[in-house]
Design a protein around this motif. Structure first.
Motif, PDB file in Angstrom:
ATOM      1  N   ALA A   1       0.876  -1.136  -0.163  1.00 35.99           N
ATOM      2  CA  ALA A   1      -0.042   0.006   0.592  1.00 35.99           C
ATOM      3  C   ALA A   1       1.084   1.190  -0.021  1.00 35.99           C
ATOM      4  O   ALA A   1       0.494   2.343  -0.444  1.00 35.99           O
ATOM      5  CB  ALA A   1      -0.739   0.002   1.536  1.00 35.99           C
TER       6      ALA A   1
ATOM      7  N   ASN B   1      -8.178   6.715   6.816  1.00 36.25           N
ATOM      8  CA  ASN B   1      -9.846   7.484   6.009  1.00 36.25           C
ATOM      9  C   ASN B   1     -10.064   9.002   6.584  1.00 36.25           C
ATOM     10  O   ASN B   1     -11.275   9.418   6.278  1.00 36.25           O
ATOM     11  CB  ASN B   1     -11.132   6.469   5.883  1.00 36.25           C
ATOM     12  CG  ASN B   1     -10.003   4.994   5.422  1.00 36.25           C
ATOM     13  OD1 ASN B   1     -10.662   3.621   5.910  1.00 36.25           O
ATOM     14  ND2 ASN B   1      -9.745   5.039   4.426  1.00 36.25           N
TER      15      ASN B   1
ATOM     16  N   THR C   1     -11.548  12.365   6.931  1.00 34.50           N
ATOM     17  CA  THR C   1     -10.946  13.364   6.074  1.00 34.50           C
ATOM     18  C   THR C   1     -12.724  14.075   6.394  1.00 34.50           C
ATOM     19  O   THR C   1     -13.431  13.695   7.130  1.00 34.50           O
ATOM     20  CB  THR C   1     -12.283  12.202   4.695  1.00 34.50           C
ATOM     21  OG1 THR C   1     -12.374  13.480   3.382  1.00 34.50           O
ATOM     22  CG2 THR C   1     -13.291  11.881   4.602  1.00 34.50           C
TER      23      THR C   1
ATOM     24  N   ARG D   1     -12.947  20.511   3.444  1.00 33.17           N
ATOM     25  CA  ARG D   1     -11.621  20.350   4.771  1.00 33.17           C
ATOM     26  C   ARG D   1     -10.150  21.044   4.062  1.00 33.17           C
ATOM     27  O   ARG D   1     -10.276  21.203   2.806  1.00 33.17           O
ATOM     28  CB  ARG D   1     -11.399  18.609   4.211  1.00 33.17           C
ATOM     29  CG  ARG D   1      -9.281  18.820   5.292  1.00 33.17           C
ATOM     30  CD  ARG D   1      -8.918  16.922   4.959  1.00 33.17           C
ATOM     31  NE  ARG D   1      -8.208  16.916   6.420  1.00 33.17           N
ATOM     32  CZ  ARG D   1      -8.085  15.506   6.397  1.00 33.17           C
ATOM     33  NH1 ARG D   1      -8.593  14.323   5.420  1.00 33.17           N
ATOM     34  NH2 ARG D   1      -6.530  15.163   6.781  1.00 33.17           N
TER      35      ARG D   1
ATOM     36  N   PRO E   1      -7.002  10.388  -3.875  1.00 32.38           N
ATOM     37  CA  PRO E   1      -7.333   9.016  -2.698  1.00 32.38           C
ATOM     38  C   PRO E   1      -8.427  10.462  -2.069  1.00 32.38           C
ATOM     39  O   PRO E   1      -8.634  11.487  -1.872  1.00 32.38           O
ATOM     40  CB  PRO E   1      -6.517   8.669  -1.732  1.00 32.38           C
ATOM     41  CG  PRO E   1      -5.928   9.787  -1.019  1.00 32.38           C
ATOM     42  CD  PRO E   1      -5.980  11.203  -2.403  1.00 32.38           C
TER      43      PRO E   1
ATOM     44  N   GLU F   1     -14.708  14.970  -0.240  1.00 31.92           N
ATOM     45  CA  GLU F   1     -13.846  16.003  -0.825  1.00 31.92           C
ATOM     46  C   GLU F   1     -14.303  15.681  -1.608  1.00 31.92           C
ATOM     47  O   GLU F   1     -14.758  17.039  -3.054  1.00 31.92           O
ATOM     48  CB  GLU F   1     -12.436  15.212  -0.886  1.00 31.92           C
ATOM     49  CG  GLU F   1     -11.223  16.111  -1.463  1.00 31.92           C
ATOM     50  CD  GLU F   1      -9.827  15.888  -1.658  1.00 31.92           C
ATOM     51  OE1 GLU F   1      -9.252  16.032  -0.945  1.00 31.92           O
ATOM     52  OE2 GLU F   1      -9.493  15.026  -2.346  1.00 31.92           O
TER      53      GLU F   1
ATOM     54  N   ASP G   1      -9.662   4.992  -3.995  1.00 33.25           N
ATOM     55  CA  ASP G   1      -8.878   4.597  -3.081  1.00 33.25           C
ATOM     56  C   ASP G   1      -8.539   3.219  -3.280  1.00 33.25           C
ATOM     57  O   ASP G   1      -9.496   3.016  -4.292  1.00 33.25           O
ATOM     58  CB  ASP G   1      -9.928   5.542  -1.596  1.00 33.25           C
ATOM     59  CG  ASP G   1      -9.436   5.736  -0.602  1.00 33.25           C
ATOM     60  OD1 ASP G   1      -9.184   6.812  -0.392  1.00 33.25           O
ATOM     61  OD2 ASP G   1      -8.831   4.770   0.134  1.00 33.25           O
TER      62      ASP G   1
ATOM     63  N   ASN H   1      -5.120   0.998  -6.496  1.00 29.53           N
ATOM     64  CA  ASN H   1      -3.625   0.692  -5.461  1.00 29.53           C
ATOM     65  C   ASN H   1      -2.640   2.329  -6.470  1.00 29.53           C
ATOM     66  O   ASN H   1      -2.487   1.531  -7.168  1.00 29.53           O
ATOM     67  CB  ASN H   1      -3.474  -0.129  -4.859  1.00 29.53           C
ATOM     68  CG  ASN H   1      -1.866  -0.179  -4.460  1.00 29.53           C
ATOM     69  OD1 ASN H   1      -1.900   1.090  -3.888  1.00 29.53           O
ATOM     70  ND2 ASN H   1      -1.567  -1.769  -3.567  1.00 29.53           N
ATOM     71  N   PHE H   2      -2.219   3.319  -6.478  1.00 32.50           N
ATOM     72  CA  PHE H   2      -1.677   4.536  -6.665  1.00 32.50           C
ATOM     73  C   PHE H   2      -0.475   3.409  -6.007  1.00 32.50           C
ATOM     74  O   PHE H   2       0.651   3.720  -7.234  1.00 32.50           O
ATOM     75  CB  PHE H   2      -1.351   5.442  -6.279  1.00 32.50           C
ATOM     76  CG  PHE H   2      -3.105   5.877  -6.110  1.00 32.50           C
ATOM     77  CD1 PHE H   2      -3.513   6.236  -7.193  1.00 32.50           C
ATOM     78  CD2 PHE H   2      -3.552   6.428  -4.838  1.00 32.50           C
ATOM     79  CE1 PHE H   2      -4.039   6.734  -7.499  1.00 32.50           C
ATOM     80  CE2 PHE H   2      -4.639   7.245  -4.861  1.00 32.50           C
ATOM     81  CZ  PHE H   2      -5.293   6.871  -6.512  1.00 32.50           C
TER      82      PHE H   2
ATOM     83  N   ARG I   1      -3.941  15.057  -1.615  1.00 29.98           N
ATOM     84  CA  ARG I   1      -4.328  15.143  -0.896  1.00 29.98           C
ATOM     85  C   ARG I   1      -4.601  14.519   0.668  1.00 29.98           C
ATOM     86  O   ARG I   1      -5.106  13.630   0.504  1.00 29.98           O
ATOM     87  CB  ARG I   1      -5.439  16.546  -0.524  1.00 29.98           C
ATOM     88  CG  ARG I   1      -5.378  17.521  -1.376  1.00 29.98           C
ATOM     89  CD  ARG I   1      -6.419  19.031  -0.968  1.00 29.98           C
ATOM     90  NE  ARG I   1      -7.846  18.523  -0.487  1.00 29.98           N
ATOM     91  CZ  ARG I   1      -8.691  19.634  -0.391  1.00 29.98           C
ATOM     92  NH1 ARG I   1      -8.400  20.441   0.618  1.00 29.98           N
ATOM     93  NH2 ARG I   1     -10.087  18.890   1.042  1.00 29.98           N
ATOM     94  N   ASN I   2      -3.726  14.604   1.584  1.00 33.06           N
ATOM     95  CA  ASN I   2      -3.359  13.746   2.553  1.00 33.06           C
ATOM     96  C   ASN I   2      -3.288  12.698   2.941  1.00 33.06           C
ATOM     97  O   ASN I   2      -3.842  11.449   3.404  1.00 33.06           O
ATOM     98  CB  ASN I   2      -5.062  14.433   4.028  1.00 33.06           C
ATOM     99  CG  ASN I   2      -4.856  15.465   3.904  1.00 33.06           C
ATOM    100  OD1 ASN I   2      -3.817  16.128   4.563  1.00 33.06           O
ATOM    101  ND2 ASN I   2      -5.889  16.623   3.105  1.00 33.06           N
TER     102      ASN I   2
END
Ligand SMILES: C[S@@+](CC[C@H](N)C(=O)[O-])C[C@H]1O[C@@H](n2cnc3c(N)ncnc32)[C@H](O)[C@@H]1O
Length: 289
Positions: free
Chosen positions: A35, A90, A92, A96, A126, A132, A158, A216-217, A234-235
């Motif tokens: 991950a 997770n 969020t 935000r 994500p 978001e 995500d 999955n990045f 972000r984040n």
């Protein structure tokens, strides 16, 4: 791959809530490779408490027994994703880091429209549970009301299957909508039919502009179709080491139009990694033409 550590005297977590250092190291290595998420030793307690929820649910008395199941043929099918879900953070919120939305209204959107025309593609990568995505959708829908012809679509993606399911459903506890300004609540949120709980649902008119993908990045390729005009990233980078940040940011950059924007969280900076971006403002980057 995590193996059972029979020799470490792994106890049932009722008796000993400690995961053996060896088992933790193996699991941390697996999570990092799979991950991208760093699991330094100080995260052991957090990881244990998150895994315990799953262990209790499935009736496992020790970490070793639970992890042996997770990596069995059956567990890989039935439980691995749930383990990944509890490992991801997770957190969020709607609106935000609101500075980004003010920036979009005042500068970002007018610049993107004059460069690319009135139909824009956005990616929340994500997106976690969708807050978001729907915040952006509200901001863009408001913009569309003031600018005829403006249209948009938003992809949310995500690693957490649980988070993507929540995002798709678009149903949230009433307490989570606190940051949404009242006029927007009235337009874009509706009371959910659930009698017992105080729930709201995002209206279909906004949901129709969104779509979601489980992704999955850490994968080499992202199959997301046409390029985007703006990517929110972000984040998440904050959980990765520098090498992973660089790989992921550069892969995401391939899916941005030259001239498009790339936004990071306020605790994240691309300053120390090699990327194609130029910095416009802190946390706001552009892919050069
Ligand atoms: C803290 S949330 C941020 C959500 C949103 N962008 C925000 O700022 O509110 C971080 C998200 O990154 C996701 N994530 C972590 N590693 C990932 C990976 N390798 N591929 C895709 N998503 C990942 C997690 O599942 C989690 O939902």
């Amino acid at each position: 791959m995590v193996t059972e550590s029979r020799t470490t005297g792994e106890q049932g977590f009722g008796a000993s809530p400690e995961m053996s250092p060896r088992l933790f190291a193996e699991l941390a290595d697996y999570i990092h490779k799979t991950a991208g998420i760093r699991m330094p030793p100080e995260k052991r307690v957090m990881l244990q408490s998150r895994l315990q929820k799953r262990m209790r649910k499935l009736g496992h008395q020790s970490y070793a027994s639970y992890l042996r199941y997770v990596f069995s043929a059956e567990g890989t099918r039935l439980e691995l994703q749930s383990m990944i879900d509890v490992v991801t953070t997770n957190k969020t919120d709607f609106f935000r880091e609101p500075y980004h939305f003010d920036y979009l209204i005042e500068q970002g959107l007018p610049a993107l429209v004059s460069r690319f025309g009135p139909k824009l593609r956005f990616w929340s990568a994500p997106c976690s549970k969708g807050h978001e995505v729907y915040t952006l959708a509200m901001v863009l829908a408001e913009y569309a009301q003031r600018h005829r012809g403006f249209d948009f679509e938003i992809l949310g993606s995500d690693l957490s299957g649980y988070a993507i399911d929540v995002a798709r459903r678009a149903v949230y506890p009433h307490r989570e909508i606190e940051p949404v300004p009242m006029p927007l609540r009235k337009k874009y949120l509706m009371r959910s039919k659930d009698a017992g709980e105080q729930l709201v649902r995002i209206v279909p008119e906004l949901r129709h502009h969104t779509r979601y993908m489980h992704m999955n990045f850490m994968d080499e390729q992202y199959h997301v179709g046409e390029k985007f005009h703006l990517i929110f990233c972000r984040n998440m980078l904050i959980y990765f080491d520098q090498e992973t940040q660089q790989q992921v940011v550069n892969r995401l950059a391939r899916h941005l139009h030259p001239g498009g924007l790339f936004l990071t969280g306020h605790a994240e900076s691309l300053g120390r990694i090699d990327t194609p971006f130029v910095s416009l403002e802190p946390t706001i980057y552009q892919l050069p033409e």
